[in-house]
Design a protein around this motif. Sequence first.
Motif, mmCIF file in Angstrom:
data_model
loop_
_atom_site.group_PDB
_atom_site.id
_atom_site.type_symbol
_atom_site.label_atom_id
_atom_site.label_comp_id
_atom_site.label_asym_id
_atom_site.label_seq_id
_atom_site.Cartn_x
_atom_site.Cartn_y
_atom_site.Cartn_z
ATOM 1 N N MET A 1 -0.459 1.801 8.948
ATOM 2 C CA MET A 1 -0.077 2.019 7.555
ATOM 3 C C MET A 1 -0.742 3.293 7.049
ATOM 4 N N LEU A 2 -0.326 3.727 5.870
ATOM 5 C CA LEU A 2 -0.876 4.930 5.251
ATOM 6 C C LEU A 2 -0.891 6.086 6.251
ATOM 7 N N TRP A 3 0.293 6.397 6.743
ATOM 8 C CA TRP A 3 0.447 7.461 7.751
ATOM 9 C C TRP A 3 0.113 8.834 7.151
ATOM 10 N N PRO A 4 -0.431 9.749 7.968
ATOM 11 C CA PRO A 4 -0.719 9.593 9.394
ATOM 12 C C PRO A 4 -2.088 8.988 9.692
ATOM 13 N N TYR B 1 0.828 -1.213 0.000
ATOM 14 C CA TYR B 1 0.000 0.000 0.000
ATOM 15 C C TYR B 1 0.861 1.262 0.000
ATOM 16 N N SER B 2 1.859 1.242 -0.835
ATOM 17 C CA SER B 2 2.778 2.362 -0.996
ATOM 18 C C SER B 2 3.420 2.229 -2.368
ATOM 19 N N GLY C 1 4.580 5.383 3.812
ATOM 20 C CA GLY C 1 4.149 6.519 3.001
ATOM 21 C C GLY C 1 2.990 6.184 2.088
ATOM 22 N N LYS C 2 2.090 7.126 1.923
ATOM 23 C CA LYS C 2 0.959 6.931 1.017
ATOM 24 C C LYS C 2 1.435 6.926 -0.435
ATOM 25 N N PRO C 3 0.767 6.174 -1.300
ATOM 26 C CA PRO C 3 1.054 6.288 -2.732
ATOM 27 C C PRO C 3 0.791 7.717 -3.198
ATOM 28 N N ALA C 4 1.526 8.177 -4.192
ATOM 29 C CA ALA C 4 1.361 9.550 -4.676
ATOM 30 C C ALA C 4 -0.078 9.826 -5.093
ATOM 31 N N ALA C 5 -0.713 8.845 -5.717
ATOM 32 C CA ALA C 5 -2.086 9.035 -6.205
ATOM 33 C C ALA C 5 -3.105 9.123 -5.075
ATOM 34 N N ILE D 1 -2.292 -8.192 4.243
ATOM 35 C CA ILE D 1 -2.766 -6.822 4.109
ATOM 36 C C ILE D 1 -1.845 -5.899 4.911
ATOM 37 N N GLY D 2 -0.920 -5.274 4.211
ATOM 38 C CA GLY D 2 0.036 -4.376 4.841
ATOM 39 C C GLY D 2 1.326 -5.071 5.216
ATOM 40 N N ASN D 3 2.432 -4.349 5.117
ATOM 41 C CA ASN D 3 3.743 -4.907 5.423
ATOM 42 C C ASN D 3 4.295 -4.297 6.699
#
Length: 403
Positions: free
Chosen positions: A182-185, A123-124, A134-138, A174-176
């Motif tokens: 995940m997907l902070w913050p 999910y990054s 970190g969130k994906p840019a999109a 689901i998630g590493n």
Amino acid sequence: MTLDRRAFAAGLTALPLLSAAPHALASTPGARPGPFLLGADVTWIPQDEADGAQFFANGRRQDILAILGDAGFNAIKIRVFVNPENGYSERRKTDPWAGLAQTVAMAKRIKAAGMHLTISFHYSDTWADPQKQGKPAAWKDMPFDALVKAVGDHTRQVLTALVKAGAKPDMVVIGNEITFGMLWPDGRVPLPVPTGNPATDAVHLNVPDAGGFDKLARLLSAGLDASRETVPGVKTSLHNHLGRHWTIVSHWMDSLLSRGVRFDATGFSCYQQAAEGDWANTFARFGERYRDHGFYVAEYSSRKRYVNDLVFDAPGQRGWGTFIWEPTRHQEAIFDQDGKNAGEGPRPNLLSQGINAAEAPGAAIAGAPAPHPEKIDNGGRYDANAFMELYRQMARDYGLRKA
């Protein structure tokens, strides 16, 4: 020298391994649903092969999956990024590494080899680990509800492509290493107590902008629900990197379960302990407290026999298996390159002997040089080394091969 793919397939058929496909569900909830998973995460293989890597066993060039299968491995885990062309693979924007097309291609190889397939979602756009999620840019500017939807949509897209390609996964992560979310913050959770690792505690004990477990639970449930909808019967799991720390593991599990997050198993990273016996303590207490859940080791490297025996011998067969992380070129590798171990060698067993990159690959200590810098060129010749016989013996002892 050209590798004969037909000979490779025939060789796999002849291997004296028992079936690695999941059996009927065990009658006891949380119990191992099939054969013990003697697994490896080898996501780097297509990238290394493109650099010219060639793999040998007993002086003969072979497909690496055939070499691993002959040594007793029956399961492979591969990671997938969202848009790696924006991050991990920004120098290779066409057909990027660990993107959807590469993941499908590698998954097809794994299933053709008759191996159990696990897909790990980061999910990054690049590495997601305990020190960065970190969130994906999109997705960067999405409101939270849209972020939840994006998790479900991305999960569904990847799994649909795999199913259509005939590479249906057996387990989904689901998630590493999402011990801290995940997907902070938005999906971040702070530490409830110190870990004993100063590098980790400095970053995660005081996090005023953390979204908390309510938001993390919604994000995880979106991915888990999409997995079950897209691949009915697939095993679902989450990944906590602090397999050594029972207090943090139990707080994390309780916080998610109390919010309705449903999954089948938990994967742990097992690189270091604070004291000898920490992993054994977590595994034993996990089985007692979460009787309808299984567990496995999602990452390890050194102490190969010890870690595998701990999982295999867990009461109630709640230990599902293990996945050694990138064993061709990380830490105590099972291949040699140019006559030397292709990794950096074994790591300390205890934190008191030296902190190992915050206990997870890539999670470097702030201000310190990287303990295992990624090599630039990973081509060349790789020879299976003596560790392969250790895995053959484990496969025999665990009933995965007849002789």
